[in-house]
Scaffold this active site. Structure first.
Site, short mmCIF file in Angstrom:
data_model
loop_
_atom_site.label_atom_id
_atom_site.label_comp_id
_atom_site.label_asym_id
_atom_site.label_seq_id
_atom_site.Cartn_x
_atom_site.Cartn_y
_atom_site.Cartn_z
N GLU A 1 25.40 -2.07 -9.65
CA GLU A 1 25.59 -3.07 -10.71
C GLU A 1 26.46 -4.24 -10.21
O GLU A 1 26.26 -5.38 -10.62
CB GLU A 1 26.21 -2.43 -11.95
N HIS B 1 24.36 -6.92 -8.70
CA HIS B 1 23.84 -7.89 -9.69
C HIS B 1 24.91 -8.92 -10.04
O HIS B 1 24.63 -10.13 -10.13
CB HIS B 1 23.42 -7.16 -10.97
#
Length: 695
Positions: free
Chosen positions: A478, A481
């Site tokens: 994550e 991202h």
């Protein structure tokens, strides 16, 4: 997982690198080290009895649910003014700037609302956000079929001299806006354009309904379940609630019961899926595509899905699982769909001694965050600092706010970390764009703001939050991202950060998984939270090699999902029911038997955000694998490679053709065979790791 926004066109995508010319942001003396911030309990908001409540994410209107209506109305009012301005401005670069400002004004409400509607603990906030999403979504679809607006852009793109004068980023963004007009049916007559808008709005509503249904629990009367397994599930009066697959449960009967009950078909959800697929097909045909899949794959890396066949390796994996099941449960050794996750875990643990409890003490959340900080600093010159949020700025007191700071460029943006479990919070790890970056008219840069959402256990009295190896890898994923969003220094917010083709958007996050599995990186931060002892090298190499156990079966499962997605979005009317198609596809592309009276497709939430694009995970993994091996395998802290990665891949968001970014990073043009080879090579055992382990 990247949370894909619902809006296209004016509410969707940002362009080329603008590092030069952007003023450096000043640093703050109130920032504190990131590692320590995550290993202590949050102190809540500052005690400020008289201070002003700032509102969610610092947006003043959002101090109460009603603020969404105010923000939405303001965005719609600004939209009208910008549409008039776009239509009256002579064609030129200014046209694209106005279009992007239009996109930004809608996204700033829609993106924020998209997150709040699923994550805020208060129903009133969630409902207000849902209404804002619907209102902005409807406006976006109307704009995508606004003929006057379309003509203002067409005048620009039809003038070759003007087009040639545009810089590459501006030209691409103009072409992306034009593409959104075209796939929305701008070329149709008035009646058909209205039909296209109505279909798009219907698809938004069906998508939202289907998504909610994918997580909805099923219940069964208590007496229908054997008494000795009932304690594994939640009781509610005379019923047992099944809210998931319980894939890791050691009892075969528990997994079987959960699989059959949780996946039992719901008539309403089935009807919703059929309507969603049918509406997508009608829309695609209306705007000139033979299938929704053809429409969805425009502008992606591969132009068509990349599929691989791993049946030979998959059969070996299933044989290994069957052998383990026979050993532990002799009377019933047939491998069923609820078996692979559990038994592959048992095989890994037995073969490599990788019981998660042995690793967790070395992966405190604070240590993992410090590890990310070290990696990002050495690779990209970036540091993460904890910042105290203002009153009303966050939706839960345990949300942490991070400032992302570059060593020479200053403040790049903010990451809100919603990491801990709470009631009614979705069980998914996601990245959400709250505000996209863009260059403003005054020369200042609009800083990006994102949320990372995980579901980690809270700390206890005796220990900080401890992560399993899988949780640690998800955290790195994550953060990949988030870095895409933070470093996408683009002129236009329409293509900022992760607003890029789906099969490129997962590359930065999957690449971070490779760093998370490299001993040279892990050794920088993995320390026992009590003794300070580093995680032994052989434990890391065992963990990395264990992930290749049954990896072919896992990858073939992804092929099955991607194939099913393509068939559902292929030629309509479908030749069979969605369940019959599931049965055929599962047996043909995965190899395990379909279980009667189940409908896994009704839990396939990716059909919403990744409709006709599920193959993107395979493509992104192939690209990430190639980037890792070519650029970082020799030295995961190579600053020159890190700067090239930022310059060639992260900086552009969706403002450059994805294949050009891949070629720039790899310094060659990869073929489909190269992508397939990269995927297959990741399945091979690393004998060098075994040699290191035995030294």
């Amino acid at each position: 997982m990247l949370c894909v926004g619902r809006l296209r066109g004016f509410g969707a995508r940002a362009a080329g690198s603008l590092q030069a010319g952007i003023r450096a942001r000043r640093v703050s003396t109130s920032w504190s080290p990131v590692g320590a911030a995550f290993n202590v309990k949050p102190q809540g908001s500052r005690l400020d009895l008289f201070g002003e409540r700032r509102g969610l994410f610092g947006v003043p209107e959002l101090s109460a649910p009603e603020g969404f209506h105010i923000a939405q109305e303001e965005a719609l009012r600004k939209t009208e003014l910008l549409v008039d301005r776009a239509c009256s401005t002579p064609p030129g670069p200014q046209t694209v700037l106005i279009f992007d400002e239009l996109s930004d004004s809608l996204c700033r409400v829609a993106d924020l609302a998209d997150f709040v509607k699923i994550a805020h603990p208060e129903p009133a906030f969630r409902e207000a956000a849902e209404e804002a999403c619907r209102s902005i979504g409807t406006m976006v679809e109307k704009l995508n079929t606004n003929v006057d607006l379309y003509q203002s852009l067409q005048k620009l793109l039809a003038d070759k001299k003007l087009v040639d004068s545009l810089d590459p980023e501006t030209r691409r963004v103009a072409e992306l806006f034009m593409f959104d007009f075209e796939i929305s049916g701008i070329h149709l007559d008035k009646e058909k354009r209205k039909r296209a808008v109505d279909l798009n709005v219907k698809i938004l509503d069906l998508s939202s309904t289907f998504l909610m249904g994918t997580n909805f629990p099923n219940k069964i009367e208590k007496h229908l379940l054997p008494e000795h397994i009932r304690h594994n599930f939640t009781s509610a009066g005379d019923h047992i609630i099944i809210d998931g697959l319980h894939a890791e449960a050691p009892d075969d009967l528990v997994r079987e019961a959960a699989y059959k009950i949780f996946l039992y078909p719901n008539a309403g959800q089935l009807k919703c899926l059929e309507e969603l697929l049918s509406s997508r097909d009608l829309l695609a045909k209306l705007v000139g595509y033979s299938t929704f899949s053809h429409r969805a794959l425009q502008g992606t890396i591969a132009k068509s899905p990349v599929m691989i066949n791993l049946f030979r390796r998959t059969r070996k994996d299933f044989a290994m699982i069957r052998e383990m099941k026979m050993k532990l449960n002799p009377p019933n050794s047939e491998v069923m769909p609820w078996d692979p996750p559990y038994y592959s875990g048992v095989i890994r643990a037995e073969r490599y001694n990788i019981e998660p409890s042995l690793y967790c003490p070395f992966f405190s959340l604070g240590a993992c965050m410090e590890g990310l900080n070290i990696l990002l600093n050495r690779l990209l010159g970036i540091s993460l600092y904890a910042e105290q949020p203002a009153k009303g700025e966050v939706w839960s007191e345990d949300v942490r706010k991070l400032a992302v700071v570059h060593e020479s460029e200053g403040l790049l943006g903010y990451i809100y970390c919603d990491f801990f479990q709470r009631a009614d919070k979705p069980h998914q790890d996601c990245h959400f764009t709250i505000r996209g970056g863009r260059l403003k008219e005054d020369g200042d840069y609009q800083l990006p703001v994102v949320v990372l959402m995980l579901n980690l256990p809270r700390s206890s009295r005796s220990s900080p939050t401890l992560l399993t190896p899988g949780m640690m890898e998800n955290l790195f994923h994550e953060m990949g991202h988030a870095m895409h969003s933070m470093l996408g220094r683009t002129r236009y917010q329409h293509v900022t950060g992760t607003r890029c083709p789906t099969d490129f958007a997962e590359v930065p996050s999957i690449l971070m998984e490779y760093f998370a599995n490299d001993y040279r990186v892990v050794n920088q931060f993995a320390r026992h939270y009590q003794t300070g002892q580093p995680l032994p090298k052989n434990m890391v190499s065992r963990l990395c090699e264990s992930k290749k156990v049954c990896a072919a079966a896992d990858m073939q499962l992804q092929v099955f999902y991607a194939t099913l997605d393509q068939i559902y979005h292929g030629k309509h009317p479908l030749r069979n029911s969605t369940t019959d198609i599931l049965k055929e596809t599962q047996e043909k592309f995965y190899g395990l038997p379909y279980v009667p009276n189940t409908a896994w497709q009704l839990r396939f939430s990716h059909l919403v955000g990744y409709g006709a694009k599920y193959y993107s995970y395979l493509m992104s993994r192939a690209v990430a694998s190639m980037v890792w091996k070519e650029c970082f395998l020799q030295d995961p802290f190579n600053r020159a490679a890190g700067e090239r990665y930022r310059r060639e891949m992260l900086a552009h968001g969706g403002g450059r053709e994805p294949m050009l970014m891949v070629e720039g990073m790899l310094q060659k043009c990869p073929s489909v065979d190269d992508f397939v080879s990269a995927l297959v090579s990741d399945l091979d055992l690393d004998f060098e790791a075994f040699l290191m382990d035995s030294e």
